[in-house]
Enzyme design. Structure first.
Site, PDB file in Angstrom:
ATOM      1  N   CYS A 125      14.035  48.457  -8.875  1.00 47.25           N
ATOM      2  CA  CYS A 125      13.889  49.873  -9.241  1.00 47.25           C
ATOM      3  C   CYS A 125      14.349  50.845  -8.167  1.00 47.25           C
ATOM      4  O   CYS A 125      14.421  52.050  -8.399  1.00 47.25           O
ATOM      5  CB  CYS A 125      12.445  50.176  -9.625  1.00 47.25           C
ATOM      6  SG  CYS A 125      11.331  50.171  -8.197  1.00 47.25           S
ATOM      7  N   LYS A 178      10.774   2.554   2.664  1.00 47.91           N
ATOM      8  CA  LYS A 178      10.887   4.010   2.549  1.00 47.91           C
ATOM      9  C   LYS A 178      11.536   4.447   1.239  1.00 47.91           C
ATOM     10  O   LYS A 178      12.506   3.849   0.784  1.00 47.91           O
ATOM     11  CB  LYS A 178      11.736   4.556   3.706  1.00 47.91           C
ATOM     12  CG  LYS A 178      11.109   4.353   5.058  1.00 47.91           C
ATOM     13  CD  LYS A 178      10.130   5.435   5.407  1.00 47.91           C
ATOM     14  CE  LYS A 178      10.860   6.668   5.874  1.00 47.91           C
ATOM     15  NZ  LYS A 178       9.956   7.612   6.529  1.00 47.91           N
ATOM     16  N   LYS A 229       2.395   4.583   1.494  1.00 46.00           N
ATOM     17  CA  LYS A 229       2.570   5.126   2.841  1.00 46.00           C
ATOM     18  C   LYS A 229       2.439   6.638   2.741  1.00 46.00           C
ATOM     19  O   LYS A 229       3.383   7.338   2.366  1.00 46.00           O
ATOM     20  CB  LYS A 229       3.935   4.725   3.397  1.00 46.00           C
ATOM     21  CG  LYS A 229       4.157   5.213   4.814  1.00 46.00           C
ATOM     22  CD  LYS A 229       5.380   4.553   5.400  1.00 46.00           C
ATOM     23  CE  LYS A 229       5.925   5.174   6.647  1.00 46.00           C
ATOM     24  NZ  LYS A 229       5.419   6.397   7.145  1.00 46.00           N
ATOM     25  N   CYS A 241      13.039  48.305  -3.405  1.00 51.30           N
ATOM     26  CA  CYS A 241      12.839  47.269  -4.412  1.00 51.30           C
ATOM     27  C   CYS A 241      14.166  46.978  -5.120  1.00 51.30           C
ATOM     28  O   CYS A 241      14.822  47.911  -5.588  1.00 51.30           O
ATOM     29  CB  CYS A 241      11.784  47.721  -5.420  1.00 51.30           C
ATOM     30  SG  CYS A 241      11.717  46.659  -6.871  1.00 51.30           S
ATOM     31  N   GLU A 259       0.852  -1.205   0.000  1.00 52.18           N
ATOM     32  CA  GLU A 259       0.000   0.000   0.000  1.00 52.18           C
ATOM     33  C   GLU A 259       0.878   1.241   0.000  1.00 52.18           C
ATOM     34  O   GLU A 259       2.022   1.174   0.423  1.00 52.18           O
ATOM     35  CB  GLU A 259      -0.825   0.052   1.304  1.00 52.18           C
ATOM     36  CG  GLU A 259      -1.756  -1.090   1.491  1.00 52.18           C
ATOM     37  CD  GLU A 259      -2.317  -1.123   2.916  1.00 52.18           C
ATOM     38  OE1 GLU A 259      -2.200  -0.123   3.648  1.00 52.18           O
ATOM     39  OE2 GLU A 259      -2.860  -2.169   3.276  1.00 52.18           O
ATOM     40  N   CYS A 291       8.339  50.067 -12.312  1.00 49.44           N
ATOM     41  CA  CYS A 291       9.437  49.180 -11.912  1.00 49.44           C
ATOM     42  C   CYS A 291       9.727  48.204 -13.058  1.00 49.44           C
ATOM     43  O   CYS A 291       8.820  47.519 -13.524  1.00 49.44           O
ATOM     44  CB  CYS A 291       9.048  48.429 -10.643  1.00 49.44           C
ATOM     45  SG  CYS A 291      10.153  47.081 -10.230  1.00 49.44           S
ATOM     46  N   ASP A 296       2.089  10.463   3.591  1.00 47.88           N
ATOM     47  CA  ASP A 296       2.655  11.342   4.590  1.00 47.88           C
ATOM     48  C   ASP A 296       1.570  12.309   5.044  1.00 47.88           C
ATOM     49  O   ASP A 296       1.403  13.388   4.496  1.00 47.88           O
ATOM     50  CB  ASP A 296       3.828  12.115   3.961  1.00 47.88           C
ATOM     51  CG  ASP A 296       4.778  12.617   5.004  1.00 47.88           C
ATOM     52  OD1 ASP A 296       4.570  12.307   6.189  1.00 47.88           O
ATOM     53  OD2 ASP A 296       5.725  13.334   4.640  1.00 47.88           O
ATOM     54  N   TYR A 323      -7.103   2.234   6.048  1.00 49.38           N
ATOM     55  CA  TYR A 323      -6.402   0.978   5.759  1.00 49.38           C
ATOM     56  C   TYR A 323      -6.426  -0.063   6.870  1.00 49.38           C
ATOM     57  O   TYR A 323      -5.855  -1.140   6.728  1.00 49.38           O
ATOM     58  CB  TYR A 323      -4.941   1.246   5.385  1.00 49.38           C
ATOM     59  CG  TYR A 323      -4.190   2.097   6.399  1.00 49.38           C
ATOM     60  CD1 TYR A 323      -3.930   3.429   6.119  1.00 49.38           C
ATOM     61  CD2 TYR A 323      -3.771   1.582   7.611  1.00 49.38           C
ATOM     62  CE1 TYR A 323      -3.259   4.218   7.032  1.00 49.38           C
ATOM     63  CE2 TYR A 323      -3.103   2.354   8.529  1.00 49.38           C
ATOM     64  CZ  TYR A 323      -2.845   3.686   8.240  1.00 49.38           C
ATOM     65  OH  TYR A 323      -2.188   4.471   9.151  1.00 49.38           O
ATOM     66  N   CYS A 358       6.511  46.212  -4.010  1.00 52.09           N
ATOM     67  CA  CYS A 358       7.041  47.381  -4.696  1.00 52.09           C
ATOM     68  C   CYS A 358       5.828  47.969  -5.416  1.00 52.09           C
ATOM     69  O   CYS A 358       5.200  47.287  -6.218  1.00 52.09           O
ATOM     70  CB  CYS A 358       8.114  46.989  -5.710  1.00 52.09           C
ATOM     71  SG  CYS A 358       8.487  48.355  -6.808  1.00 52.09           S
TER      72      CYS A 358
END
Ligand code: IVH
Length: 675
Positions: A419, A322, A116, A416, A114, A439, A118, A233, A434
């Site tokens: 510019c 894993k 796994k 910025c 199956e 710009c 996370d 599961y 900005c």
């Protein structure tokens, strides 16, 4: 009479739950959204007349609960175990050899593989088929009661079996406790973050933490707004009826009851085939719709698995195969700042090149400046970087123990980087901006927005040409578009007579665009098409709008203090004032006449939201049609929305409208309403 209504009520609850399941779990709806709405509305009407009939398994109760003070503790009926890890095929074979010595039956055992996932392990309790309680794993013995939050997860059945006609399960246990993994699919996570980013809000770090955080907070409404789903599961406990004794049959059994179950699990007679199958996912993990950190290989015979016992919290009968970690450490060489279309500044990590899962990574996102501060990320730090799925790699945080003392604290730029103008921060947002319309870093994106279909609609001016024009110095702001001439264009690569004439023709045409479109085209922070329409109707021209005071702007519906300030601020800037003058001089100064500004019609006072593809209207056509009849079109559904106009493949607005009980019509209905 009441009896008849009560049985209809029971029938409706079952029907709506069934269609929810077909839509969300099976991804195979069998009725149209309109038919679904009818059922739901009928159900709601009965509940409004008979509130004492409402039971917790009613689909209307998914997000009804209030914010709670804290979570109660729940003792699990059996230990909620973890898994030992195998890093690669050798480890998996060694596991098999170990357990073979403990029990002769292992030699001939079958295996189930199956994913796994996370996510967050959750435990669901059903009594007489009703979902009564849901908890986190906690320490494996005692978890937290997150029932009201889990109730909002649409793939979790409130009553089992969901489809009693199709289910092969004849008698369900009096008490059934199942376990699974709650998570947010990668695509949903990305669109959630995109929405948050557009609203100037903090984005989330990764799907796992977002799912866990959303389930472990006290407001069920917030959980309901997050795209959490789950895959189940394991049966942790059952009383009163037999349940299958092999893992493969357990998955089938859970599926038959209506639980969401993975569709990529497989059973094998030999470990080598199970390993080979797990390895195919190691290579193809990016294709999975969720984040998986491995596959689980389980002994199929559950009584054998139980007899094998466990080591600490890890059962011997299963192993996590894993995938190689996609987290690595590397050095943070520097932080640069990118400027987006709306002027939002995003810090980006420059990393010492490092390989993560077959990809060389040199840059990673740092989300926003608050994030750098909160995590105390310093330049020169060893940092932990993660690459997951197709999500852009991100910096998890510094490895504090590896510090030498030479690391330097980072200070966000006050100006910025493209510019040199001062950067700005809007109340209630994490982002820095900005706000200089000229710009250069924003210019390409700005011009692109200005000429796009929803705004000035200049046909034939794609991104490539925009870049060419800016590079050649012909366009320094959007007003320069209107003074382009044929001679200039002919000097650009790829431009011949015809192409130049066509482009100049569409630019000329754009001079006649409406005031709404021009206001939307300016790209003022917080001003989209809807608000641009409101501003155009209120002020009638740019000159009047540019003189509007903050408190006056706030009188307009939908304009809060932040947007009012952003509008006033935009018009107060000298660069923008200059831009408006240039536009006017070029003949771009649309006016909205008094009579246009107060449209009266069949839709006066009504607010519409359009979702999905309509059969004959484009989005713009629908908007125009509604506005011509005196109605208003907004982007998001709220209690104030009068109608949702529903097309094919609707988005989340449809769900929202349904949950708020907003009236829903199709294109034909809209046309009828106008008569
Ligand atoms: S089986 C005896 N199966 O992985 C049952 N766990 O690292 C032991 N997980 O705590 C767990 N997908 O939260 C199992 N298909 C799956 C899983 C799975 C994800 C999680 C689970 C567990 C953790 C162990």
């Amino acid at each position: 009479m009441a009896d008849k209504l009560l049985s209809r009520y029971e029938e409706l609850k079952a029907l709506v739950n069934l269609h929810n399941y077909r839509y969300h779990v099976l991804d195979a709806p069998v009725i149209s959204d309109l038919e679904y709405d009818r059922l739901l509305n009928e159900l709601k009407k009965i509940e409004a007349d008979h509130p004492d009939w409402i039971t917790p398994d009613s689909p209307t109760q998914r997000a009804g609960a209030k914010v709670s003070e804290k979570f109660e503790k729940v003792r699990h009926p059996g230990p909620i175990l973890s898994l030992a890890n195998a890093f690669g095929a050798d480890d998996a074979r060694a596991w098999f050899e170990r357990i073979k010595k403990l029990d002769d039956r292992v030699e001939k055992a079958k295996f189930v593989v199956e994913p796994k996932i996370d996510g967050l392990s959750v435990v669901l309790h059903y009594r007489d088929g009703q979902f009564v309680q849901g908890a986190t794993r906690g320490d494996g013995e005692v978890g937290e009661d997150i029932t009201t939050n889990l109730r909002t997860v649409k793939t979790i059945p409130l009553k089992i079996p969901v489809d009693s006609k199709k289910s092969t399960v004849t008698s369900i246990p009096k008490h059934l406790v199942v376990r699974g993994e709650a998570f947010i699919p990668i695509k949903d996570f990305e669109s959630l973050n995109k929405k948050l980013e557009e609203a100037g809000e903090k984005t989330y770090l990764n799907p796992r933490n977002t799912a866990a955080g959303s389930l472990r907070q006290l407001d069920p409404q917030l959980t309901a707004s997050r795209p959490i789903t789950m895959l189940v599961y394991q049966i942790v406990h059952s009383e009163g009826s037999d349940v299958p004794t092999s893992q493969w049959e357990i998955l089938e059994y859970l599926k038959s009851l209506g639980f969401p179950v993975t569709d990529i699990s497989k059973r094998f007679n030999h470990l080598k085939d199970a390993i080979a199958y797990a390895e195919t996912f190691e290579k193809g993990r990016d294709a999975l719709p969720y984040e998986a950190d491995g596959m689980v290989i389980k002994i199929d015979d559950l009584s054998l698995a139980a007899d094998l016992g466990f080591v600490g919290k890890d059962p011997r009968g299963a192993i996590a195969f894993k995938f190689p970690a996609r987290e690595v450490t590397t050095t943070l060489l520097g932080i640069d700042v990118e400027v987006g279309r709306t002027g939002v500044l995003t810090p980006r990590a420059q990393l010492e090149a490092v390989e993560i899962g077959g990809v060389i990574v040199r840059n990673a996102t740092l989300h926003n400046f608050d994030y750098i501060e909160e995590k105390d990320i310093r330049i020169g730090d060893r940092v932990l970087v993660k690459r997951a799925g197709e999500v852009i790699p991100y910096v998890i945080g510094p490895v504090v123990d590896a510090r030498t003392g030479k690391e330097k604290k980072y200070k966000p730029p006050a100006k910025c980087p493209a510019c040199g103008q001062d950067v700005e921060h809007f109340e209630g947002e994490v982002a820095w901006y900005c706000v200089n319309a000229a710009c250069p870093a924003q210019l390409v994106r700005n011009v692109e927005h200005f000429v796009s279909r929803g705004t000035m609609d200049i046909v034939g001016l794609g991104i490539k040409i925009v870049e060419q024009l800016i590079e050649a110095g012909l366009v320094k702001d959007v007003a320069d578009l209107f003074t382009l001439n044929k001679k200039d264009l002919l000097e650009l690569e790829g431009f011949a007579e015809k192409k130049a004439e066509n482009l100049l023709g569409s630019i000329e045409q754009a001079k006649g665009q409406s005031l709404n479109r021009l206001i939307a085209a300016l790209g003022i922070h917080g001003v989209g098409e809807v608000m641009a329409g409101d501003l155009a109707r209120t002020y009638g021209n740019l000159s009047a709008l540019s003189k509007a005071k903050i408190d006056e702007l706030q009188q307009i519906e939908g304009v809060g203090p932040n947007i009012a300030e952003s509008i006033a601020d935009w018009f107060s800037r000298s660069a923008n004032q200059k831009l408006l003058k240039k536009l006017k001089a070029a003949g771009v100064d649309p006016q909205m006449m008094k009579d246009e500004r107060k449209k009266e019609g069949a839709f006066t006072g009504l607010t519409f939201v359009v979702t999905g593809t309509l059969p004959s209207f484009s989005r713009d056509d629908a908007k125009e049609f509604i506005e011509n009849n005196g109605g208003k079109v907004t982007d998001s559904v709220s209690k104030k929305t009068s109608y949702l106009v529903l097309g094919e493949n609707p988005g989340s607005k449809y769900e929202k409208a349904k949950s708020l009980g907003v009236k829903i019509i199709d294109e034909a209905g809209l046309k009828r309403l106008a008569k």
